[in-house]
Design a protein around this motif. Structure first.
Motif, mmCIF file in Angstrom:
data_model
loop_
_atom_site.group_PDB
_atom_site.id
_atom_site.type_symbol
_atom_site.label_atom_id
_atom_site.label_comp_id
_atom_site.label_asym_id
_atom_site.label_seq_id
_atom_site.Cartn_x
_atom_site.Cartn_y
_atom_site.Cartn_z
ATOM 1 N N LEU A 1 4.942 61.401 53.639
ATOM 2 C CA LEU A 1 6.111 61.250 54.503
ATOM 3 C C LEU A 1 5.912 59.968 55.287
ATOM 4 O O LEU A 1 4.992 59.869 56.105
ATOM 5 N N VAL A 2 6.766 58.976 55.058
ATOM 6 C CA VAL A 2 6.605 57.686 55.727
ATOM 7 C C VAL A 2 7.795 57.418 56.634
ATOM 8 O O VAL A 2 8.918 57.865 56.379
ATOM 9 N N SER A 3 7.548 56.672 57.693
ATOM 10 C CA SER A 3 8.580 56.357 58.670
ATOM 11 C C SER A 3 9.353 55.109 58.251
ATOM 12 O O SER A 3 8.902 54.315 57.414
ATOM 13 N N THR A 4 10.511 54.927 58.848
ATOM 14 C CA THR A 4 11.289 53.714 58.595
ATOM 15 C C THR A 4 10.517 52.483 59.066
ATOM 16 O O THR A 4 10.603 51.421 58.437
ATOM 17 N N GLU A 5 9.766 52.619 60.143
ATOM 18 C CA GLU A 5 8.966 51.485 60.630
ATOM 19 C C GLU A 5 7.913 51.097 59.595
ATOM 20 O O GLU A 5 7.715 49.913 59.300
ATOM 21 N N TRP A 6 7.241 52.097 59.032
ATOM 22 C CA TRP A 6 6.223 51.808 58.009
ATOM 23 C C TRP A 6 6.856 51.111 56.816
ATOM 24 O O TRP A 6 6.320 50.123 56.298
ATOM 25 N N LEU A 7 7.997 51.610 56.365
ATOM 26 C CA LEU A 7 8.630 51.019 55.196
ATOM 27 C C LEU A 7 9.055 49.579 55.484
ATOM 28 O O LEU A 7 8.864 48.692 54.642
ATOM 29 N N GLN B 1 7.691 47.498 57.358
ATOM 30 C CA GLN B 1 6.502 46.649 57.398
ATOM 31 C C GLN B 1 5.890 46.439 56.015
ATOM 32 O O GLN B 1 5.096 45.515 55.831
ATOM 33 N N ASN B 2 6.247 47.282 55.048
ATOM 34 C CA ASN B 2 5.628 47.219 53.725
ATOM 35 C C ASN B 2 6.602 46.876 52.599
ATOM 36 O O ASN B 2 6.231 46.977 51.418
ATOM 37 N N LEU B 3 7.804 46.462 52.940
ATOM 38 C CA LEU B 3 8.820 46.194 51.923
ATOM 39 C C LEU B 3 8.379 45.172 50.880
ATOM 40 O O LEU B 3 8.784 45.257 49.714
ATOM 41 N N GLU B 4 7.568 44.214 51.279
ATOM 42 C CA GLU B 4 7.216 43.126 50.370
ATOM 43 C C GLU B 4 5.980 43.413 49.527
ATOM 44 O O GLU B 4 5.557 42.566 48.736
ATOM 45 N N PRO C 1 3.829 44.285 46.527
ATOM 46 C CA PRO C 1 4.236 44.187 45.108
ATOM 47 C C PRO C 1 4.183 45.491 44.337
ATOM 48 O O PRO C 1 4.882 45.630 43.316
ATOM 49 N N ASP C 2 3.360 46.438 44.776
ATOM 50 C CA ASP C 2 3.269 47.706 44.036
ATOM 51 C C ASP C 2 4.117 48.795 44.668
ATOM 52 O O ASP C 2 4.018 49.966 44.275
ATOM 53 N N LEU C 3 4.970 48.441 45.604
ATOM 54 C CA LEU C 3 5.822 49.426 46.276
ATOM 55 C C LEU C 3 7.219 49.417 45.658
ATOM 56 O O LEU C 3 7.856 48.364 45.564
ATOM 57 N N VAL C 4 7.675 50.572 45.222
ATOM 58 C CA VAL C 4 9.005 50.709 44.624
ATOM 59 C C VAL C 4 9.812 51.691 45.461
ATOM 60 O O VAL C 4 9.306 52.756 45.834
ATOM 61 N N ILE C 5 11.042 51.361 45.744
ATOM 62 C CA ILE C 5 11.909 52.198 46.575
ATOM 63 C C ILE C 5 13.018 52.764 45.699
ATOM 64 O O ILE C 5 13.681 52.029 44.960
ATOM 65 N N VAL C 6 13.221 54.069 45.792
ATOM 66 C CA VAL C 6 14.169 54.750 44.901
ATOM 67 C C VAL C 6 15.165 55.560 45.734
ATOM 68 O O VAL C 6 14.779 56.443 46.507
ATOM 69 N N ASP C 7 16.433 55.260 45.553
ATOM 70 C CA ASP C 7 17.514 56.016 46.183
ATOM 71 C C ASP C 7 17.821 57.227 45.302
ATOM 72 O O ASP C 7 18.217 57.078 44.152
ATOM 73 N N CYS C 8 17.636 58.432 45.847
ATOM 74 C CA CYS C 8 17.833 59.674 45.088
ATOM 75 C C CYS C 8 19.031 60.468 45.609
ATOM 76 O O CYS C 8 19.057 61.704 45.507
ATOM 77 N N LEU D 1 16.655 47.165 50.814
ATOM 78 C CA LEU D 1 16.316 45.992 50.023
ATOM 79 C C LEU D 1 15.358 46.334 48.888
ATOM 80 O O LEU D 1 14.311 46.954 49.105
ATOM 81 N N GLY D 2 15.755 45.950 47.673
ATOM 82 C CA GLY D 2 14.911 46.151 46.511
ATOM 83 C C GLY D 2 14.976 47.524 45.891
ATOM 84 O O GLY D 2 14.294 47.778 44.888
#
Length: 276
Positions: free
Chosen positions: A4-10, A12-15, A17-24, A45-46
């Motif tokens: 469970l991650v916070s919006t603040e964490w995300l 800070q980590n958007l860039e 390279p191994d992080l993928v964001i998925v809208d479900c 973003l992304g």
């Protein structure tokens, strides 16, 4: 990465390279909303879009059943999600459908999957950046392997030794409210406990504290530390109950994927009404 991650964490980590964001995001047909169109209008973003209604086994006549490993792996590669990526799922749905995406990805072999606490609603409230249009899939490899011990089928429930936990609202569970799907009787599987998924979230869409979650489980007569089978209307909101139990340290919970859409439509299955 925590599950469970916070919006603040995300943010800070958007860039990474191994992080993928998925809208479900998923909506019921009666809602009159198009989740994919909403994604094109604005998403984190992304992010890429996972249509949990389309990435499904449609041969069984039950909504959004889990697909085959091959079909799921191909669908993930098509949207740019790799099995070994760090994956953050989110939604913009009152049904908290990120939990379904979390379950699907884990079921098929991804072991670094987190839910964005509060979803797109919280991200927007905080004024964080969005982008519009189609996603641009990256090259990805997802060799899917289905877990053998986390999905329960209808024939196993009739003699199930594990407790059954129903995530639907009280009215549908007790059979007071009609089922929204044609041909599906009201009520619940005999012996089920009722823990409405909405009770696990705060008004702002974030998951309640562990103390508050424990109180909700206790009020429903469910021990989150012990394995149970979660069910709901069509195998979506039940995943919030599984996720919440996992936050409390529970393991070994199963999902009845067909849920009430399958059980309630079968004239041969026993059905109960009234309180748990």
């Amino acid at each position: 990465m925590d599950e469970l991650v916070s919006t603040e964490w995300l943010a800070q980590n958007l860039e990474q390279p191994d992080l993928v964001i998925v809208d479900c995001t998923f909506h019921m047909p009666a809602d009159g909303r198009d989740a994919e169109a909403e994604f094109r209008e604005g998403h984190i973003l992304g992010a890429c879009f996972l249509d949990i209604d389309e990435v499904a086994d449609k041969s069984r006549g039950v909504p959004h059943m889990l697909p085959s490993p091959e079909a799921f792996g191909a669908a993930m590669e098509a949207i740019g999600v790799g099995r070994d990526d760090r994956i953050v799922v989110y939604d913009n749905s009152p049904y908290r459908t990120a939990a379904r995406g979390w379950f699907m990805l884990r079921h098929f072999g991804a072991d670094r999957v987190a839910i964005l606490d509060g979803g797109l609603q919280k991200w927007r409230r905080e004024g964080r950046p969005l982008e519009s249009g189609e996603s641009s899939p990256r090259n990805a490899r997802f060799k899917a392997m289905a877990a053998s011990d986390v999905v329960a089928m209808a024939d196993l429930l009739k003699g199930a030794e594990l407790p059954l936990v129903d995530a639907r609202g009280r009215g549908r569970f007790e059979g007071v409210d009609p089922d929204p799907r044609p041909g599906v009787e009201p009520g619940h599987i005999p012996g089920s406990r009722n823990l409405p998924f909405a009770s696990l979230y705060r008004e702002d869409g974030t998951l309640k504290s562990e103390e508050a979650l424990a109180q909700e489980f206790g009020a429903a007569g469910v021990d989150p530390a012990q394995p149970f089978i979660a069910t709901c209307g069509s195998g979506v909101t039940a995943n919030s109950v599984i996720f919440a139990a996992r936050r409390l340290g529970g393991r070994g919970h199963k999902l009845y994927d067909g849920s009430w859409s399958e059980w309630g439509a079968d004239p041969k299955t026993p059905k109960a009404k009234g309180p748990a």
